[in-house]
Design a protein around this motif. Structure first.
Motif, PDB file in Angstrom:
ATOM      1  N   THR A   1       3.892   4.900   3.952  1.00  0.00           N
ATOM      2  CA  THR A   1       2.796   4.298   4.731  1.00  0.00           C
ATOM      3  C   THR A   1       3.381   3.324   5.764  1.00  0.00           C
ATOM      4  O   THR A   1       4.523   2.875   5.650  1.00  0.00           O
ATOM      5  CB  THR A   1       1.825   3.487   3.843  1.00  0.00           C
ATOM      6  OG1 THR A   1       2.558   2.403   3.251  1.00  0.00           O
ATOM      7  CG2 THR A   1       1.199   4.345   2.749  1.00  0.00           C
ATOM      8  N   PHE A   2       2.560   2.980   6.734  1.00  0.00           N
ATOM      9  CA  PHE A   2       2.983   1.991   7.731  1.00  0.00           C
ATOM     10  C   PHE A   2       3.311   0.665   7.043  1.00  0.00           C
ATOM     11  O   PHE A   2       4.235  -0.045   7.439  1.00  0.00           O
ATOM     12  CB  PHE A   2       1.886   1.785   8.779  1.00  0.00           C
ATOM     13  CG  PHE A   2       1.661   2.977   9.646  1.00  0.00           C
ATOM     14  CD1 PHE A   2       2.638   3.400  10.545  1.00  0.00           C
ATOM     15  CD2 PHE A   2       0.481   3.699   9.571  1.00  0.00           C
ATOM     16  CE1 PHE A   2       2.444   4.515  11.353  1.00  0.00           C
ATOM     17  CE2 PHE A   2       0.272   4.813  10.373  1.00  0.00           C
ATOM     18  CZ  PHE A   2       1.243   5.217  11.266  1.00  0.00           C
ATOM     19  N   THR A   3       2.532   0.328   6.023  1.00  0.00           N
ATOM     20  CA  THR A   3       2.760  -0.927   5.310  1.00  0.00           C
ATOM     21  C   THR A   3       4.082  -0.884   4.547  1.00  0.00           C
ATOM     22  O   THR A   3       4.790  -1.889   4.471  1.00  0.00           O
ATOM     23  CB  THR A   3       1.590  -1.213   4.348  1.00  0.00           C
ATOM     24  OG1 THR A   3       0.362  -1.067   5.074  1.00  0.00           O
ATOM     25  CG2 THR A   3       1.670  -2.625   3.791  1.00  0.00           C
TER      26      THR A   3
ATOM     27  N   SER B   1      -5.030   5.467   1.986  1.00  0.00           N
ATOM     28  CA  SER B   1      -3.943   5.214   2.945  1.00  0.00           C
ATOM     29  C   SER B   1      -3.738   6.472   3.778  1.00  0.00           C
ATOM     30  O   SER B   1      -4.270   7.541   3.455  1.00  0.00           O
ATOM     31  CB  SER B   1      -2.640   4.853   2.234  1.00  0.00           C
ATOM     32  OG  SER B   1      -2.059   5.993   1.640  1.00  0.00           O
ATOM     33  N   THR B   2      -2.948   6.336   4.845  1.00  0.00           N
ATOM     34  CA  THR B   2      -2.648   7.508   5.670  1.00  0.00           C
ATOM     35  C   THR B   2      -1.909   8.568   4.858  1.00  0.00           C
ATOM     36  O   THR B   2      -2.231   9.751   4.931  1.00  0.00           O
ATOM     37  CB  THR B   2      -1.773   7.102   6.872  1.00  0.00           C
ATOM     38  OG1 THR B   2      -0.583   6.469   6.393  1.00  0.00           O
ATOM     39  CG2 THR B   2      -2.509   6.165   7.815  1.00  0.00           C
TER      40      THR B   2
ATOM     41  N   HIS C   1      -6.688   6.528   6.465  1.00  0.00           N
ATOM     42  CA  HIS C   1      -7.039   5.132   6.172  1.00  0.00           C
ATOM     43  C   HIS C   1      -7.992   4.626   7.266  1.00  0.00           C
ATOM     44  O   HIS C   1      -7.839   4.983   8.435  1.00  0.00           O
ATOM     45  CB  HIS C   1      -5.745   4.307   6.168  1.00  0.00           C
ATOM     46  CG  HIS C   1      -5.930   2.872   5.763  1.00  0.00           C
ATOM     47  ND1 HIS C   1      -6.253   1.884   6.666  1.00  0.00           N
ATOM     48  CD2 HIS C   1      -5.841   2.265   4.561  1.00  0.00           C
ATOM     49  CE1 HIS C   1      -6.347   0.721   6.028  1.00  0.00           C
ATOM     50  NE2 HIS C   1      -6.101   0.929   4.746  1.00  0.00           N
TER      51      HIS C   1
ATOM     52  N   LEU D   1       0.828  -1.197   0.000  1.00  0.00           N
ATOM     53  CA  LEU D   1       0.000   0.000   0.000  1.00  0.00           C
ATOM     54  C   LEU D   1       0.868   1.255   0.000  1.00  0.00           C
ATOM     55  O   LEU D   1       1.743   1.405   0.845  1.00  0.00           O
ATOM     56  CB  LEU D   1      -0.891  -0.027   1.257  1.00  0.00           C
ATOM     57  CG  LEU D   1      -1.833   1.141   1.480  1.00  0.00           C
ATOM     58  CD1 LEU D   1      -2.955   1.114   0.447  1.00  0.00           C
ATOM     59  CD2 LEU D   1      -2.429   1.066   2.885  1.00  0.00           C
TER      60      LEU D   1
ATOM     61  N   GLN E   1      -8.012   3.209  14.939  1.00  0.00           N
ATOM     62  CA  GLN E   1      -7.035   3.145  16.025  1.00  0.00           C
ATOM     63  C   GLN E   1      -6.897   4.466  16.782  1.00  0.00           C
ATOM     64  O   GLN E   1      -6.365   4.483  17.885  1.00  0.00           O
ATOM     65  CB  GLN E   1      -5.679   2.659  15.492  1.00  0.00           C
ATOM     66  CG  GLN E   1      -5.722   1.146  15.233  1.00  0.00           C
ATOM     67  CD  GLN E   1      -4.416   0.590  14.684  1.00  0.00           C
ATOM     68  OE1 GLN E   1      -4.152   0.681  13.506  1.00  0.00           O
ATOM     69  NE2 GLN E   1      -3.607   0.012  15.527  1.00  0.00           N
TER      70      GLN E   1
HETATM   71  O1  LIG Z   1      -2.369   3.774   5.529  1.00  0.00           O
HETATM   72  C1  LIG Z   1      -1.282   3.276   5.915  1.00  0.00           C
HETATM   73  O2  LIG Z   1      -0.271   3.929   6.218  1.00  0.00           O
HETATM   74  C2  LIG Z   1      -1.217   1.822   6.035  1.00  0.00           C
HETATM   75  O3  LIG Z   1      -0.168   1.249   5.836  1.00  0.00           O
HETATM   76  C3  LIG Z   1      -2.445   1.115   6.498  1.00  0.00           C
HETATM   77  C4  LIG Z   1      -2.416   1.132   7.992  1.00  0.00           C
HETATM   78  C5  LIG Z   1      -3.123   2.101   8.663  1.00  0.00           C
HETATM   79  C6  LIG Z   1      -3.090   2.110  10.053  1.00  0.00           C
HETATM   80  C7  LIG Z   1      -2.337   1.191  10.745  1.00  0.00           C
HETATM   81  C8  LIG Z   1      -1.622   0.235  10.059  1.00  0.00           C
HETATM   82  C9  LIG Z   1      -1.672   0.201   8.668  1.00  0.00           C
END
Ligand SMILES: O=C(O)C(=O)Cc1ccccc1
Length: 247
Positions: free
Chosen positions: A11-13, A126-127, A103, A6, A109
């Protein structure tokens, strides 16, 4: 080696993908499902996607994609757990906060913070897509929730950190490829045809969590350290192991 995850960058991913496939090049896609499917369609060599987090047992789009006919032959052979932390970004000279973009997993969260803020939540792919969006719009009533440290890149102010509060920030990411070999591991993902007694049979060898279903197929996650052979024996001809990984 090309790994789908993603996007866009940051992104976190994406961070999880760099940990799970060090040195690989990343191919950014729009959703977790696209990451899984791009690997299934031979467009990339591997994929990384979020499987579950502290507020949602399992991430629907990832599970649905793994259960699709197209994803047959994909094997998940690695996983990592991240403590993600969320910051609030605003355009320069922002006014009262009315709309927050991010996202869906991030919005979930930071749920407590969001309710207190009174702002309306709007989902983005996505974020980091949310950061790009508010940077482009330049609307003084908007904010975006995303990973820390991206303000300079997007010309945004990072005005608040750790929006997740105390404990709501664990995310589990998985990585896989076509026909990746599976070994003994702490957790297994199994895809089964809807056989009536399969849950009970799997429970004899490990702790069973339902990840989701699609059509006549169900995806279970098994934890608690059964051996790969024991899981396969319990499945017999009703399904197959599609993932083996530790967190
Ligand atoms: O949108 C992102 O950055 C992601 O990778 C998806 C996500 C969003 C929140 C926590 C973990 C992954």
């Amino acid at each position: 080696m090309r790994v789908a995850c993603l996007g866009p960058r940051g992104t976190f991913t994406h961070m999880a993908a760099e940990r799970l496939y060090p040195g690989a090049s990343t191919v950014f896609v729009q959703t977790h499902a696209d990451a899984v499917l791009s690997c299934a369609r031979l467009e990339t060599d591997a994929f990384v996607a979020a499987l579950s987090n502290s507020v949602a047992d399992y991430i629907g789009p990832t599970v649905q994609a793994l259960l699709s006919d197209e994803a047959r032959g994909l094997r998940i052979d690695r996983g990592t757990v991240s403590l993600v932390s969320f910051s609030l970004y605003r355009p320069p000279q922002a006014g009262a906060l009315k709309v927050v973009y991010s996202h869906p997993a991030a919005l979930a969260q930071v749920g407590d913070w969001l309710r207190r803020s009174g702002a309306r939540a709007v989902e983005t792919d996505s974020t980091v897509a949310a950061l790009a969006l508010i940077a482009l719009e330049g609307d003084s009533a908007t904010g975006a929730v995303g990973p820390a440290g991206l303000g300079p890149e997007y010309g945004l102010d990072e005005v608040e950190v750790r929006l997740e509060g105390e404990s709501r920030n664990q995310t589990r990411f998985i990585g896989g490829a076509r026909e990746a070999p599976l070994e003994e591991a702490a957790r297994y993902l199994v895809r089964v045809r809807d056989a009536a007694d399969i849950r009970a049979r799997l429970a004899e060898v490990g702790e069973v969590h339902l990840a989701g279903r699609r059509g006549e197929y169900r995806l279970f996650e098994l934890v608690g350290g059964p051996s790969l052979a024991a899981v396969r024996a319990a499945l017999a001809d009703t399904g197959e192991v599609i993932g083996a990984y530790g967190f």
